[in-house]
Design a protein around this motif. Structure first.
Motif, PDB file in Angstrom:
ATOM      1  N   ALA A  44       0.658  -1.276  -0.187  1.00 47.52           N
ATOM      2  CA  ALA A  44       0.238  -0.137  -0.239  1.00 47.52           C
ATOM      3  C   ALA A  44       1.387   0.707  -0.174  1.00 47.52           C
ATOM      4  O   ALA A  44       1.642   0.743   0.973  1.00 47.52           O
ATOM      5  N   GLN A  45       0.316   2.348  -0.585  1.00 47.30           N
ATOM      6  CA  GLN A  45       1.038   3.690  -1.121  1.00 47.30           C
ATOM      7  C   GLN A  45       0.433   4.625  -0.532  1.00 47.30           C
ATOM      8  O   GLN A  45      -1.237   4.663  -0.725  1.00 47.30           O
ATOM      9  N   PHE A  46       0.113   5.754   0.450  1.00 49.63           N
ATOM     10  CA  PHE A  46      -0.605   6.940   1.183  1.00 49.63           C
ATOM     11  C   PHE A  46       0.630   8.335   0.329  1.00 49.63           C
ATOM     12  O   PHE A  46       1.567   8.059   1.043  1.00 49.63           O
TER      13      PHE A  46
ATOM     14  N   THR B  13      -6.064  -2.446   8.092  1.00 47.15           N
ATOM     15  CA  THR B  13      -5.883  -1.763   9.729  1.00 47.15           C
ATOM     16  C   THR B  13      -4.832  -0.478   8.770  1.00 47.15           C
ATOM     17  O   THR B  13      -4.664   0.466   9.978  1.00 47.15           O
ATOM     18  N   CYS B  14      -3.719  -0.818   8.279  1.00 44.98           N
ATOM     19  CA  CYS B  14      -2.932   0.060   8.588  1.00 44.98           C
ATOM     20  C   CYS B  14      -3.475   1.565   7.687  1.00 44.98           C
ATOM     21  O   CYS B  14      -3.500   2.640   8.036  1.00 44.98           O
ATOM     22  N   GLU B  15      -4.626   1.502   6.571  1.00 45.79           N
ATOM     23  CA  GLU B  15      -5.111   2.303   6.084  1.00 45.79           C
ATOM     24  C   GLU B  15      -5.072   3.132   7.081  1.00 45.79           C
ATOM     25  O   GLU B  15      -5.550   4.673   7.382  1.00 45.79           O
ATOM     26  N   ARG B  16      -6.716   2.386   7.421  1.00 48.82           N
ATOM     27  CA  ARG B  16      -7.188   2.839   8.834  1.00 48.82           C
ATOM     28  C   ARG B  16      -6.633   3.796  10.042  1.00 48.82           C
ATOM     29  O   ARG B  16      -6.759   5.023  10.639  1.00 48.82           O
ATOM     30  N   LEU B  17      -4.999   3.591   9.973  1.00 47.26           N
ATOM     31  CA  LEU B  17      -4.097   4.075  11.282  1.00 47.26           C
ATOM     32  C   LEU B  17      -4.300   5.710  10.393  1.00 47.26           C
ATOM     33  O   LEU B  17      -4.017   6.485  11.588  1.00 47.26           O
ATOM     34  N   VAL B  18      -3.608   5.802   9.228  1.00 48.49           N
ATOM     35  CA  VAL B  18      -2.904   6.669   9.253  1.00 48.49           C
ATOM     36  C   VAL B  18      -4.523   7.746   8.668  1.00 48.49           C
ATOM     37  O   VAL B  18      -4.453   8.613   8.640  1.00 48.49           O
ATOM     38  N   ALA B  19      -5.234   7.112   8.367  1.00 46.73           N
ATOM     39  CA  ALA B  19      -6.516   8.098   8.013  1.00 46.73           C
ATOM     40  C   ALA B  19      -7.369   8.538   9.038  1.00 46.73           C
ATOM     41  O   ALA B  19      -7.644  10.053   9.025  1.00 46.73           O
ATOM     42  N   ALA B  20      -6.795   7.601  10.187  1.00 43.99           N
ATOM     43  CA  ALA B  20      -7.308   8.342  11.793  1.00 43.99           C
ATOM     44  C   ALA B  20      -6.117   9.631  11.956  1.00 43.99           C
ATOM     45  O   ALA B  20      -6.625  10.707  13.030  1.00 43.99           O
ATOM     46  N   ARG B  21      -5.236   9.790  11.894  1.00 46.29           N
ATOM     47  CA  ARG B  21      -4.216  10.729  12.277  1.00 46.29           C
ATOM     48  C   ARG B  21      -5.135  11.959  11.540  1.00 46.29           C
ATOM     49  O   ARG B  21      -4.493  12.129  10.800  1.00 46.29           O
TER      50      ARG B  21
END
Length: 97
Positions: free
Chosen positions: A6-8, A72-80
């Motif tokens: 995944a690339q954010f 889970t990683c995407e949710r963590l980044v989106a929640a920042r």
């Protein structure tokens, strides 16, 4: 064996006008992602102060587990609250690839 990436693409706050300030936002996110036992690093927009791209890679025996970890990683980044998640690019690689 399955691998997922995944690339954010992130927009950083306006006060990240130096590389030192940029690092102060990127390093905690990368450290938080690594707690999920993934490889994580800043992979793009290295010379731009207000943007960054963080890449994540995971390896698992089942594709469902890869998707779960990346979710889970995407949710963590989106929640920042200090950054804005602009886009996410994901890929799943299987044994046939």
């Amino acid at each position: 064996m399955y691998t997922g990436t995944a690339q954010f693409d992130l927009l950083l706050p306006g006060d990240s006008r130096s590389l030192k300030a940029k690092r102060s936002y990127v390093r905690p996110i990368v450290a938080a992602l690594r707690r999920f036992e993934v490889s994580a690093a800043e992979v793009g927009a290295l010379d731009l102060h207000g943007r960054t791209q963080i890449g994540v890679a995971v390896v698992a025996a089942e594709p469902a587990h890869v998707s779960e970890v990346l979710d889970t990683c995407e949710r963590l980044v989106a929640a920042r609250p200090e950054v804005e998640l602009l886009s996410v690019r994901r890929r799943l690689h299987g044994e046939e690839d």
